[in-house]
Design a protein around this motif. Sequence first.
Motif, PDB file in Angstrom:
ATOM      1  N   ARG A 228       1.460   5.016  -7.496  1.00 30.60           N
ATOM      2  CA  ARG A 228       1.121   6.367  -7.955  1.00 30.60           C
ATOM      3  C   ARG A 228       1.815   6.724  -9.269  1.00 30.60           C
ATOM      4  NH1 ARG A 228      -1.263   9.935  -4.843  1.00 30.60           N
ATOM      5  NH2 ARG A 228      -0.060  11.666  -5.722  1.00 30.60           N
TER       6      ARG A 228
ATOM      7  N   CYS B  63      -1.443  -2.363  -7.777  1.00 29.33           N
ATOM      8  CA  CYS B  63      -2.436  -1.404  -8.278  1.00 29.33           C
ATOM      9  C   CYS B  63      -2.570  -0.162  -7.401  1.00 29.33           C
ATOM     10  CB  CYS B  63      -3.789  -2.080  -8.478  1.00 29.33           C
ATOM     11  SG  CYS B  63      -4.548  -2.672  -6.958  1.00 29.33           S
ATOM     12  N   ASN B  64      -1.894  -0.113  -6.239  1.00 33.21           N
ATOM     13  CA  ASN B  64      -1.922   1.091  -5.404  1.00 33.21           C
ATOM     14  C   ASN B  64      -0.866   2.115  -5.809  1.00 33.21           C
ATOM     15  OD1 ASN B  64      -4.061   0.478  -3.555  1.00 33.21           O
ATOM     16  ND2 ASN B  64      -2.706  -1.007  -2.566  1.00 33.21           N
TER      17      ASN B  64
ATOM     18  N   ASN C 274      -5.015   5.010  -7.595  1.00 34.77           N
ATOM     19  CA  ASN C 274      -4.153   6.095  -7.113  1.00 34.77           C
ATOM     20  C   ASN C 274      -3.159   6.587  -8.145  1.00 34.77           C
ATOM     21  OD1 ASN C 274      -5.311   5.885  -4.481  1.00 34.77           O
ATOM     22  ND2 ASN C 274      -3.974   4.129  -4.069  1.00 34.77           N
TER      23      ASN C 274
ATOM     24  N   PHE D  35      -6.309   1.028 -11.252  1.00 30.97           N
ATOM     25  CA  PHE D  35      -5.208   1.709 -10.568  1.00 30.97           C
ATOM     26  C   PHE D  35      -5.772   3.020 -10.007  1.00 30.97           C
ATOM     27  CE2 PHE D  35      -3.264  -1.264 -13.378  1.00 30.97           C
ATOM     28  CZ  PHE D  35      -2.079  -1.646 -12.772  1.00 30.97           C
TER      29      PHE D  35
ATOM     30  N   GLN E  80       0.795  -1.214   0.000  1.00 26.10           N
ATOM     31  CA  GLN E  80       0.000   0.000   0.000  1.00 26.10           C
ATOM     32  C   GLN E  80       0.837   1.278   0.000  1.00 26.10           C
ATOM     33  OE1 GLN E  80      -0.108  -2.360   2.349  1.00 26.10           O
ATOM     34  NE2 GLN E  80       0.379  -1.464   4.362  1.00 26.10           N
ATOM     35  N   SER E  81       2.130   1.184   0.334  1.00 29.19           N
ATOM     36  CA  SER E  81       3.001   2.368   0.345  1.00 29.19           C
ATOM     37  C   SER E  81       3.707   2.587  -0.993  1.00 29.19           C
ATOM     38  CB  SER E  81       4.059   2.234   1.450  1.00 29.19           C
ATOM     39  OG  SER E  81       3.464   2.170   2.728  1.00 29.19           O
TER      40      SER E  81
END
Length: 437
Positions: free
Chosen positions: A290, A287-288, A313, A311, A262-263
């Motif tokens: 950026r 998919c998190n 984010n 995606f 998630q980071s």
Amino acid sequence: ILFVHLPNLNTLHLESVGFLNDGSVENFLSGCSSLEDMQVKMENVDRISGLHDSILIHILSFLSAKQVIRTSILSTRWRYLFALLPNLHFDFEGDLWRRVYTTMIDPDRFNAWISAAVHRGVKHLDLNISPGKFTTRPAVLFTCRTLVTLKLCMEFDFVLDVPKGAHFPNLKTIYLEEVNFLNDDSVKSLLSGCTSLEDLVIEKFLMSNISNFNISHHLLKRLTLLYTYQSDYGWITIDAPNLVYLEYDDELVAGYSLQNLQSLVKADIDISNSLEIDGSTFFRGICNVRSLILSDTSLELLLSCEPLPVFANLVKLKIHCSNDLRPYYDQWEKGLETLLSSLPELEKLEFNQEALISLPEKVPSCLLSKLKSIKISGFTDERDCIGKAKYFLKNGRALEKLTIRTALRYSEERKSKISKVLSASPWESKHFCIFIF
């Protein structure tokens, strides 16, 4: 020179004289109170040997070990300076060094060097171990408390067996090249022993002994995986809650387990094998992210996933196109236009115009409200290519900048025509500019 008193000295001629330091020169001249004429001839004067040890050591630090050791025969002043160097680089290339290795550098001596470095608090260690030369590793290496950076190049034939008691409390960066671990436990022992690890690079990794290459670390920030071999039946597990950067350049392995990413901020993905293996698990795991860089083959694999991952984010996307695959783009059933519907927050897009196979039937939400910057490369003055740029101008409500990089050898005249055509096209955004190169 500590004290000089020559009150009547009027003329002084010095030739091939070397003073110990600046203080000696000052003491000498201050004692010649009546000096009127002074001539100094500096030929063949060894001024460099008069420098302080710290300066000479700094100079020697830019040389290889072979060059440094050669300086020990210059004079007694230089004989033992090499022993004071904080860094040593040994490169056993060439016939001379092969002969030296045969007579002097046996495995026991090599292990003794490593042990000495560890006991003296080495912080940065770079080892390139060739097969047939070293069959064992110094056990003390795996309990080095001071090591900050470790680079190992093993050349495959050397099987790396990491003991369970391995402990690197300060190790932050590991670079492994051509590594062949003994088994899954060796991988686990290495990573679990690196309690401060932040950066891991693995290049040319042999998976013949590995069933699950498990990269699980709570502090890991950057991970680079390049070119695994014999990975048809192996799995890769990544569990890194603090990972911010991932580079993956390889074929797909048998399976993936990507957890707690998630980071993740940036990923650079180049997957080169066929579509026979489903890439859904891999892409859902990242998919998190950026910021995402995809090769054209990775894009094709992603578009084959069902359902297509969202995606949510992603704000920056770059599609890197290979010249070798461009003749095959017309065989693709779908292209970038399909992916845009899964990028609701996209603000910056960079791609080769051939990756856009057709225009989206429904305008993607990102183009209507988010997309600020678009860069299109490989641009031509053909009608379908011009039509792609017009589509973005017509629907890009938030568009601020459109950059066009034309195909090779485009004249300024042809570029000017493209500019006039696009400038005359209707556009939705109130504030934007077009750049053509």
